[in-house]
Design a protein around this motif. Structure first.
Motif, PDB file in Angstrom:
ATOM      1  N   LEU A 126       0.855  -1.179   0.000  1.00  0.00           N
ATOM      2  CA  LEU A 126       0.000   0.000   0.000  1.00  0.00           C
ATOM      3  C   LEU A 126       0.892   1.230   0.000  1.00  0.00           C
ATOM      4  CD1 LEU A 126      -2.921   1.291   0.553  1.00  0.00           C
ATOM      5  CD2 LEU A 126      -2.164   1.343   2.953  1.00  0.00           C
ATOM      6  N   THR A 166       1.438   4.724   0.987  1.00  0.00           N
ATOM      7  CA  THR A 166       0.830   5.641   1.948  1.00  0.00           C
ATOM      8  C   THR A 166       1.187   7.102   1.676  1.00  0.00           C
ATOM      9  OG1 THR A 166       2.672   5.237   3.473  1.00  0.00           O
ATOM     10  CG2 THR A 166       0.667   3.935   3.782  1.00  0.00           C
ATOM     11  N   ASP A 174      -1.138   7.673  -3.776  1.00  0.00           N
ATOM     12  CA  ASP A 174      -1.519   7.465  -2.372  1.00  0.00           C
ATOM     13  C   ASP A 174      -2.706   6.520  -2.255  1.00  0.00           C
ATOM     14  OD1 ASP A 174       0.404   9.332  -1.986  1.00  0.00           O
ATOM     15  OD2 ASP A 174      -0.859  10.803  -0.979  1.00  0.00           O
ATOM     16  N   TYR A 175      -2.544   5.542  -1.403  1.00  0.00           N
ATOM     17  CA  TYR A 175      -3.569   4.561  -1.053  1.00  0.00           C
ATOM     18  C   TYR A 175      -3.996   3.671  -2.211  1.00  0.00           C
ATOM     19  CZ  TYR A 175      -4.041   4.945   3.889  1.00  0.00           C
ATOM     20  OH  TYR A 175      -3.787   4.838   5.220  1.00  0.00           O
ATOM     21  N   SER A 212      -7.859   0.063  -5.010  1.00  0.00           N
ATOM     22  CA  SER A 212      -7.804   1.122  -4.015  1.00  0.00           C
ATOM     23  C   SER A 212      -7.736   0.539  -2.607  1.00  0.00           C
ATOM     24  CB  SER A 212      -9.041   2.024  -4.129  1.00  0.00           C
ATOM     25  OG  SER A 212      -9.057   2.959  -3.067  1.00  0.00           O
ATOM     26  N   GLY A 213      -6.971   1.207  -1.755  1.00  0.00           N
ATOM     27  CA  GLY A 213      -6.941   0.847  -0.346  1.00  0.00           C
ATOM     28  C   GLY A 213      -7.877   1.701   0.479  1.00  0.00           C
ATOM     29  N   ARG A 214      -8.791   2.414  -0.171  1.00  0.00           N
ATOM     30  CA  ARG A 214      -9.682   3.335   0.535  1.00  0.00           C
ATOM     31  C   ARG A 214     -11.054   2.748   0.823  1.00  0.00           C
ATOM     32  NH1 ARG A 214      -7.490   8.369   0.681  1.00  0.00           N
ATOM     33  NH2 ARG A 214      -5.853   8.863  -0.830  1.00  0.00           N
ATOM     34  N   ALA A 238      -9.627  -1.547   1.717  1.00  0.00           N
ATOM     35  CA  ALA A 238      -9.538  -0.737   2.932  1.00  0.00           C
ATOM     36  C   ALA A 238      -9.362  -1.627   4.160  1.00  0.00           C
ATOM     37  CB  ALA A 238     -10.787   0.122   3.080  1.00  0.00           C
ATOM     38  N   ALA A 274      -5.728  -2.555   4.108  1.00  0.00           N
ATOM     39  CA  ALA A 274      -4.903  -1.386   4.434  1.00  0.00           C
ATOM     40  C   ALA A 274      -4.994  -1.042   5.912  1.00  0.00           C
ATOM     41  CB  ALA A 274      -5.330  -0.194   3.580  1.00  0.00           C
ATOM     42  N   THR A 308      -1.788  -1.498   8.460  1.00  0.00           N
ATOM     43  CA  THR A 308      -1.274  -0.248   9.031  1.00  0.00           C
ATOM     44  C   THR A 308      -1.311  -0.291  10.545  1.00  0.00           C
ATOM     45  OG1 THR A 308      -2.019   0.980   7.069  1.00  0.00           O
ATOM     46  CG2 THR A 308      -1.549   2.248   9.057  1.00  0.00           C
TER      47      THR A 308
END
Length: 326
Positions: A84, A86, A103-104, A154-156, A161, A164, A168
């Motif tokens: 990911l 960041t 990003d992400y 996407s990591g959102r 998510a 991610a 994290t």
């Protein structure tokens, strides 16, 4: 859990790039590295090993990594690496395509496949967190899993998510885990990576029922954490949001020896206690902090807080914060 930290700041400036390159080759796989910042290269990497699974956080200046066929023949650890981004921008090129990451974004690489990975030279640093898993441990056919390489996700939101957020938090809170937690956390990381791969490939039917169940539990808990402030958060609401029955939701939590509402209450109390001890929130009344975390009745909050922590909220707030060891 085994932790390894690499910092180029630990060696003289003229040796930093070679130090970084040699450690990456030794700890990961043979690779060529090129950077316009090699005269005084700034980089750091932290590796947490949970059995055969590793979590990596890294920050480094722009450079290019290359894995050539010759280097792969020299040594191939046969790993998938799901990372990911960041902070920053980068990309990768394979024989038949290329991809760019911001990003992400999540991106995957395969240690057995030639590629070039680059970091945009118009930025100061790039930061990332990722997971490395041996291919043999991923419960997906190798030919299917290989197709994830180069695919953007996407990591959102969604399962991205979930991955991610878990990785994290794991990297940030590593000091709180015990050695006995390593195998369990490694299994969770494998399940999460498998879920990301299956989502990208639309191959959820290839995951084991156990993997499905563990990922569902993580989805449910992430949903609860996002809605702790809502006093109307109930098992029925949670079950409906995940398209499962309330009875099945209760069974999922019973596997860990806790009820749904007890887990919600404990999470709310821990967040409220953290806010009560926050000097920046000293002027916020206790009842407002309680309401922020879903407690609508002050008396009920006080009773629950005392039952959980052995003291009243006001007394706990008055205690000085614990002194950390130097």
């Amino acid at each position: 859990m085994i932790e390894t930290v690499i910092r180029t700041a630990d060696v003289p400036a003229e040796d930093r790039f070679e130090y970084w390159r040699d450690n990456l080759r030794r700890m990961h796989a043979p690779m060529d590295l090129v950077s316009a910042h090699s005269a005084d290269f700034r980089a750091s990497q932290r590796i947490l090993r949970f059995g055969p699974v590793s979590v990596l956080t890294a920050a480094y200046q722009p450079l290019v990594f290359r894995r050539t066929p010759k280097l792969i023949r020299q040594s191939d650890p046969e790993m998938y690496h799901l990372a990911l981004v960041t902070r920053g921008r980068g990309g990768a090129t394979w024989d038949d395509h290329e991809a760019e990451y911001r990003d992400y974004d999540l991106h995957c690489n395969n240690s057995s496949r030639p590629c070039s990975v680059w970091v945009d030279d118009e930025q100061d640093m790039i930061e990332s967190v990722g997971v490395k898993v041996p291919k043999v441990l991923l419960p997906l056919p190798r030919t299917k899993a290989d197709q994830v390489v180069g695919r953007l996700m996407s990591g959102r939101d969604g399962v991205g998510a979930l991955f991610a957020g878990f990785v994290t938090r794991l990297a940030e809170d590593a000091s709180t885990y015990q050695p006995a937690d390593g195998p369990r956390l490694g299994a969770v990381l494998i399940d999460l990576m498998s879920a990301v791969f299956a989502h990208i490939l639309d191959a959820n039917d290839r995951l084991s029922p156990e993997s499905h169940q563990r990922v569902l539990v993580m989805r449910v808990r992430a949903f609860i954490r996002q809605h702790l402030h809502d006093p109307k958060l109930t098992p029925a609401v949670i079950a409906a949001a995940h398209h499962i029955s309330t009875s099945y939701l209760h069974r999922l939590f019973q596997l860990d020896g806790v009820t749904v509402m007890a887990w919600i209450r404990q999470q709310r109390l821990e967040h409220a206690r953290r806010d009560l001890r926050d000097p920046a929130l000293r002027a916020v009344p206790v009842n407002q902090i309680a309401a922020r975390w879903g407690f609508t009745h002050h008396a009920a909050f006080t009773r629950a807080f005392r039952a959980a922590f052995g003291t009243y909220p006001t007394a706990d707030r008055a205690e000085p914060p614990p002194v950390k060891d130097a």
